[in-house]
Design an enzyme around this catalytic site. Structure first.
Site, mmCIF file in Angstrom:
data_model
loop_
_atom_site.group_PDB
_atom_site.id
_atom_site.type_symbol
_atom_site.label_atom_id
_atom_site.label_comp_id
_atom_site.label_asym_id
_atom_site.label_seq_id
_atom_site.Cartn_x
_atom_site.Cartn_y
_atom_site.Cartn_z
ATOM 1 N N LYS A 40 0.662 5.657 1.421
ATOM 2 C CA LYS A 40 1.345 4.361 1.418
ATOM 3 C C LYS A 40 0.980 3.569 0.169
ATOM 4 O O LYS A 40 1.845 2.981 -0.486
ATOM 5 C CB LYS A 40 0.964 3.548 2.656
ATOM 6 C CG LYS A 40 1.612 2.161 2.695
ATOM 7 C CD LYS A 40 1.039 1.290 3.797
ATOM 8 C CE LYS A 40 -0.327 0.767 3.451
ATOM 9 N NZ LYS A 40 -0.814 -0.285 4.372
ATOM 10 N N ARG A 45 2.810 1.215 -4.950
ATOM 11 C CA ARG A 45 2.547 0.901 -6.361
ATOM 12 C C ARG A 45 3.557 1.594 -7.274
ATOM 13 O O ARG A 45 4.026 1.008 -8.255
ATOM 14 C CB ARG A 45 1.114 1.313 -6.719
ATOM 15 C CG ARG A 45 0.064 0.351 -6.156
ATOM 16 C CD ARG A 45 -1.315 0.996 -6.087
ATOM 17 N NE ARG A 45 -2.335 0.027 -5.669
ATOM 18 C CZ ARG A 45 -2.516 -0.353 -4.403
ATOM 19 N NH1 ARG A 45 -1.745 0.131 -3.442
ATOM 20 N NH2 ARG A 45 -3.472 -1.228 -4.090
ATOM 21 N N GLY A 109 1.271 -5.902 3.983
ATOM 22 C CA GLY A 109 0.497 -6.652 2.997
ATOM 23 C C GLY A 109 0.912 -6.326 1.585
ATOM 24 O O GLY A 109 0.895 -7.199 0.707
ATOM 25 N N SER A 184 -8.039 -6.891 -1.580
ATOM 26 C CA SER A 184 -7.896 -6.377 -2.941
ATOM 27 C C SER A 184 -6.445 -6.445 -3.407
ATOM 28 O O SER A 184 -6.169 -6.442 -4.611
ATOM 29 C CB SER A 184 -8.381 -4.929 -3.011
ATOM 30 O OG SER A 184 -7.557 -4.079 -2.231
ATOM 31 N N SER A 212 -12.308 -3.079 -0.487
ATOM 32 C CA SER A 212 -11.407 -1.957 -0.793
ATOM 33 C C SER A 212 -11.235 -1.775 -2.297
ATOM 34 O O SER A 212 -10.118 -1.593 -2.801
ATOM 35 C CB SER A 212 -10.047 -2.171 -0.114
ATOM 36 O OG SER A 212 -10.181 -2.336 1.274
ATOM 37 N N GLU A 327 -10.081 0.322 5.751
ATOM 38 C CA GLU A 327 -8.969 0.922 6.495
ATOM 39 C C GLU A 327 -9.449 2.021 7.443
ATOM 40 O O GLU A 327 -8.771 2.336 8.418
ATOM 41 C CB GLU A 327 -7.953 1.526 5.511
ATOM 42 C CG GLU A 327 -7.052 0.515 4.846
ATOM 43 C CD GLU A 327 -5.905 0.098 5.754
ATOM 44 O OE1 GLU A 327 -5.263 0.974 6.355
ATOM 45 O OE2 GLU A 327 -5.657 -1.117 5.857
ATOM 46 N N HIS A 354 -6.108 -8.201 8.527
ATOM 47 C CA HIS A 354 -5.143 -7.116 8.421
ATOM 48 C C HIS A 354 -4.019 -7.322 9.442
ATOM 49 O O HIS A 354 -3.747 -8.447 9.848
ATOM 50 C CB HIS A 354 -5.840 -5.774 8.587
ATOM 51 C CG HIS A 354 -6.580 -5.339 7.354
ATOM 52 N ND1 HIS A 354 -6.978 -4.040 7.126
ATOM 53 C CD2 HIS A 354 -6.987 -6.031 6.262
ATOM 54 C CE1 HIS A 354 -7.587 -3.944 5.967
ATOM 55 N NE2 HIS A 354 -7.618 -5.152 5.427
ATOM 56 N N ARG A 399 -3.249 1.287 12.984
ATOM 57 C CA ARG A 399 -4.605 1.824 12.977
ATOM 58 C C ARG A 399 -5.266 1.717 14.358
ATOM 59 O O ARG A 399 -6.141 2.513 14.696
ATOM 60 C CB ARG A 399 -5.472 1.116 11.942
ATOM 61 C CG ARG A 399 -4.920 1.146 10.521
ATOM 62 C CD ARG A 399 -4.805 2.525 9.951
ATOM 63 N NE ARG A 399 -4.316 2.490 8.575
ATOM 64 C CZ ARG A 399 -3.683 3.474 7.966
ATOM 65 N NH1 ARG A 399 -3.467 4.605 8.611
ATOM 66 N NH2 ARG A 399 -3.269 3.356 6.724
#
Length: 441
Positions: A40, A45, A109, A184, A212, A327, A354, A399
């Site tokens: 992900k 990115r 996020g 981050s 992170s 995570e 989160h 998660r």
């Protein structure tokens, strides 16, 4: 595939009815070889860098999930052509950001923190909003930083969604100070768009450590791969020079966080799980996961057939600072509940921001199943004892579902209240997991 189309696969934010799911219990050691969806973090990115590049880009083996479809949709809204109809290869043809536009961030996020800096480059009004809980996720430092860089933003006083970026077609850029201790992604969002700012960007973090950190390193490495000049030699300072980004082919690695529950299954059952397609050199913190699983009793090897984890059937307790890999906390906490000694997980206060407050949610839901677990300001203390079945609430957090699945390997009758939340990053999770446990993969 017919050229560069703004193709989608339906509405990624469509409301799905809750789907209860009983986590399967393993009667034998698991033995599976799997290929998991792409990362992900890398997919998000690569999409942003592709949309800001000077020429077309491709993403090979990207992650198709709610978060990445929302990112693709947001970039389309800002003018880029993004084709995601081929699961194996996505195509992006960039276009200068335009407005007016609306970006639905869902609960992602990455979308809510990576796209407002891009929207600052648009000539026009760009609105951002998402799921109700998205309005509680920390955005204030990013909003303040963008304003300091010359971007006009209308947002609630608390610095949250919904917000409006009043783009002027350019961002002056320059130096900015930010407290990124909450996420981050606050740094990564500024860095990704930085090459397109008139003066680039210098980001200085002041505050508690950035969590992170491997994700920021991933951002820097991917920027450099796209042709950006980035200097990160000074701790907590990142300098991105203005300049063009190059369109290119991106090879997306399998998702490390998504792999964690499958690796955990090897430890819980004393089995073996091999995940195919792992590169010899990874942008993700594979070595850190290897170290943690080794400390808990697993054997991790990287070979030509993939990344393999073997377990002995005995899980050791863990005392670890997880600030760099927060995570992994839900899966590791589930493992510690099945360990032979107590555990202490620290450095994870930031995961309260989160998809849900994961520290509180994990403590509450596992306590309801009989766990002896204490919540601290920045972590969890776990003392193993027998667990029982029952309903495990996910709070729409993928998660949390992964954690319940890991515990369910050893504890019959754990029912996840809604497994559809796993579509956020891995829609195939229930089928892959059940196939692994039953040996039908």
């Amino acid at each position: 595939m017919s050229g560069w189309q703004n193709e989608g696969v339906g509405n990624p934010t469509a409301t799905r009815p809750p789907q209860p799911w009983t986590a399967p219990t393993a009667s034998d050691p698991v033995a599976a070889t799997l290929r998991l969806p792409g990362s992900k973090s890398m997919t998000a990115r690569a999409l942003v860098l592709a949309a800001l590049a000077s020429g077309p880009s491709t993403l090979d083996r990207p992650l198709r999930a709610r978060d990445t479809e929302l990112m693709a949709g947001g970039l389309r809204a800002l003018g880029s052509h993004v084709s995601i109809s081929d699961d194996e290869r996505w195509l992006v043809r960039p276009h200068p950001p335009v407005g007016p536009a609306h970006v639905d961030v869902g609960l992602a996020g990455t979308v809510m923190r990576f796209l407002p800096p891009v929207a600052g480059l648009a000539a026009g009004r760009v609105t951002f909003d998402g799921d109700p809980h998205a309005r509680t996720r920390p955005l204030g430092p990013l909003i303040d930083a963008l304003r300091a860089l010359g971007v006009r933003i209308d947002a609630p006083p608390v610095g949250s969604l919904p917000l409006v970026v009043l783009g002027a077609g350019r961002v002056a850029g320059g130096e900015v100070v930010i407290d990124a201790s909450a996420s981050s992604q606050l740094v990564s969002g500024l860095l990704l768009a930085g090459p397109r700012f008139d003066r680039g960007v210098v980001v200085r973090h002041e505050g508690p450590p950035v969590p992170s950190a491997p994700h920021v390193r991933m951002t820097v490495q991917m920027l450099r791969a796209a042709g950006a000049a980035v200097d990160d030699t000074t701790p907590d300072v990142w300098v991105v020079e203005p300049g063009p980004l190059t369109g290119r082919g991106w090879e997306i690695e399998p998702d490390l966080s998504g792999a964690a529950p499958f690796f955990a299954a090897a430890l819980v059952t004393g089995g073996e799980v091999t995940l195919q397609g792992w590169p010899r050199s990874s942008l993700q913190p594979v070595e850190r996961l290897r170290e943690l699983l080794h400390r808990m009793g697993g054997e991790v090897t990287l070979g030509t057939d993939g990344l393999r984890v073997r377990g002995t059937g005995t899980v050791r307790g863990l005392d670890a600072d997880l600030s760099d890999v927060g995570e992994l906390t839900p899966v590791l906490s589930a493992l510690t509940l099945l360990a032979d000694t107590p555990s202490r997980l620290t450095g994870i206060g930031h995961i309260r921001g989160h998809e849900t407050d994961r520290v509180t949610a994990l403590a509450k839901e596992f306590t309801a199943l009989g766990a002896d677990i204490t919540e601290t300001r920045d972590g969890l203390e776990i003392r193993p004892r027998p667990l029982r079945g029952g309903t495990f609430r996910t709070y729409a957090d993928h998660r949390m579902a992964h954690a319940a699945a890991v515990a369910g390997l050893a504890v019959p009758g754990i029912e996840v209240d809604d497994v559809t939340c796993t579509s956020k990053t891995m829609p195939e999770f229930p089928a892959l997991w059940s196939g692994m446990v039953t040996g039908k993969n």
